[in-house]
Design a protein around this motif. Structure first.
Motif, PDB file in Angstrom:
ATOM      1  N   ARG A   1       0.857  -1.066   0.015  1.00 34.01           N
ATOM      2  CA  ARG A   1      -0.091  -0.054   0.141  1.00 34.01           C
ATOM      3  C   ARG A   1       0.867   1.233   0.048  1.00 34.01           C
ATOM      4  O   ARG A   1       1.858   1.280   0.007  1.00 34.01           O
TER       5      ARG A   1
ATOM      6  N   ILE B   1     -12.621   4.062   2.705  1.00 38.39           N
ATOM      7  CA  ILE B   1     -12.686   4.126   1.115  1.00 38.39           C
ATOM      8  C   ILE B   1     -11.903   3.079   0.598  1.00 38.39           C
ATOM      9  O   ILE B   1     -12.740   2.455  -0.139  1.00 38.39           O
ATOM     10  N   THR B   2     -10.720   3.009   0.923  1.00 38.63           N
ATOM     11  CA  THR B   2      -9.822   1.845   0.268  1.00 38.63           C
ATOM     12  C   THR B   2     -10.495   0.511   0.756  1.00 38.63           C
ATOM     13  O   THR B   2     -10.448  -0.375  -0.099  1.00 38.63           O
ATOM     14  N   THR B   3     -10.866   0.442   1.905  1.00 40.96           N
ATOM     15  CA  THR B   3     -11.262  -0.992   2.339  1.00 40.96           C
ATOM     16  C   THR B   3     -12.607  -1.168   1.901  1.00 40.96           C
ATOM     17  O   THR B   3     -12.747  -2.551   1.222  1.00 40.96           O
ATOM     18  N   LEU B   4     -13.607  -0.172   1.509  1.00 40.07           N
ATOM     19  CA  LEU B   4     -14.588  -0.321   1.150  1.00 40.07           C
ATOM     20  C   LEU B   4     -14.718  -0.903  -0.497  1.00 40.07           C
ATOM     21  O   LEU B   4     -15.413  -1.878  -1.015  1.00 40.07           O
ATOM     22  N   ALA B   5     -13.564  -0.265  -1.229  1.00 42.50           N
ATOM     23  CA  ALA B   5     -13.302  -0.779  -2.660  1.00 42.50           C
ATOM     24  C   ALA B   5     -12.702  -2.252  -2.686  1.00 42.50           C
ATOM     25  O   ALA B   5     -13.318  -2.947  -3.459  1.00 42.50           O
ATOM     26  N   ILE B   6     -11.887  -2.605  -1.778  1.00 41.07           N
ATOM     27  CA  ILE B   6     -11.362  -3.951  -1.863  1.00 41.07           C
ATOM     28  C   ILE B   6     -12.759  -4.987  -1.433  1.00 41.07           C
ATOM     29  O   ILE B   6     -12.819  -6.019  -1.726  1.00 41.07           O
TER      30      ILE B   6
ATOM     31  N   THR C   1     -15.844  -4.392  -1.926  1.00 45.34           N
ATOM     32  CA  THR C   1     -16.880  -4.670  -2.937  1.00 45.34           C
ATOM     33  C   THR C   1     -16.184  -5.658  -4.154  1.00 45.34           C
ATOM     34  O   THR C   1     -16.900  -6.516  -4.584  1.00 45.34           O
ATOM     35  N   LEU C   2     -14.913  -5.464  -4.208  1.00 45.61           N
ATOM     36  CA  LEU C   2     -14.264  -6.321  -5.246  1.00 45.61           C
ATOM     37  C   LEU C   2     -14.247  -7.765  -4.671  1.00 45.61           C
ATOM     38  O   LEU C   2     -14.507  -8.774  -5.602  1.00 45.61           O
TER      39      LEU C   2
ATOM     40  N   LEU D   1     -14.110  -2.521   7.993  1.00 51.10           N
ATOM     41  CA  LEU D   1     -15.108  -1.113   7.670  1.00 51.10           C
ATOM     42  C   LEU D   1     -15.811  -0.615   8.898  1.00 51.10           C
ATOM     43  O   LEU D   1     -16.029   0.535   8.950  1.00 51.10           O
TER      44      LEU D   1
END
Length: 210
Positions: A87, A106-111, A113-114, A171
């Motif tokens: 990171r 925000i970065t954890t939410l993106a991960i 979702t993926l 999150l």
């Protein structure tokens, strides 16, 4: 963060959930390490058999393919918990307070979702391979000795599901830390400066020697 991290614990419900989840993550990481060790032994036996009696282990490549998900995926959630994934330390380390927790959220939410999408996709991939009516419950098999492939395909959604649980917990913690403007929330990897990292590594080495 690529280096050492600090994960705090206390008697809160969030911390208890974190400690219970990390037991599962450590066992999966141990399984991954055992798979690496088993492949090393397999390689030694196969090469020795080839050189000694011109008879390597049949389906050596097939067994390696079966073990790859164990090596690649089983430790992914434990690494996330410890903050071991690559990171932007220079950026994250410069943030403090709410900006830091917002960036982490925000970065954890993106991960997250993926990974939810990957759980759905890998489970569908496993279902295409698994069939109770087929021999060895498998619609496909390896090329050489025809090992059923569905066990290897099942490992991916299992490992990713554990990671989704870890990300969901993180999150919640990051969101709560943002709302409360917490300094050092429990259950998530906190950035450690160079001096703290050196002290932690020295303590680990000292503990290993003891």
């Amino acid at each position: 963060m690529a280096g050492s991290s600090l994960v705090l614990s206390d008697d809160s419900a969030v911390s208890r959930i974190d400690r219970k989840l990390v037991v599962i993550e450590r066992n999966l990481a141990l399984l991954s390490g055992l798979a690496v060790f088993a492949l090393m032994i397999l390689a030694v036996v196969s090469v020795s058999g080839r050189n000694a009696i011109n008879q390597p282990i049949p389906g050596y490549v097939d067994w390696i393919e079966q073990a790859m998900p164990l090596i690649a995926f089983m430790g992914i959630s434990f690494t996330q918990r410890e903050g071991g994934h690559i990171r932007m330390d220079l950026l994250v380390g410069a943030l403090k307070g709410r900006p830091l927790w917002l960036a982490e959220f925000i970065t954890t939410l993106a991960i997250f979702t993926l990974m939810v999408l990957l759980v759905w996709g890998t489970w569908a991939h496993f279902q295409r391979s698994f069939d109770f009516a087929a021999p060895l419950w498998s619609r496909d098999s390896s090329m050489d000795i025809r090992l059923p492939i569905w066990p290897a395909k099942l490992l991916a959604p299992i490992a990713f599901s554990v990671l989704v649980l870890r990300l969901a917990l993180q999150l919640y913690i990051y969101g709560r830390a943002f709302l409360r403007n917490e300094d050092r929330p429990v259950g998530v990897p906190l950035h450690a400066d160079a001096a703290t990292q050196a002290a932690m590594e020295a303590a680990q080495v000292s503990g290993a020697k003891d």
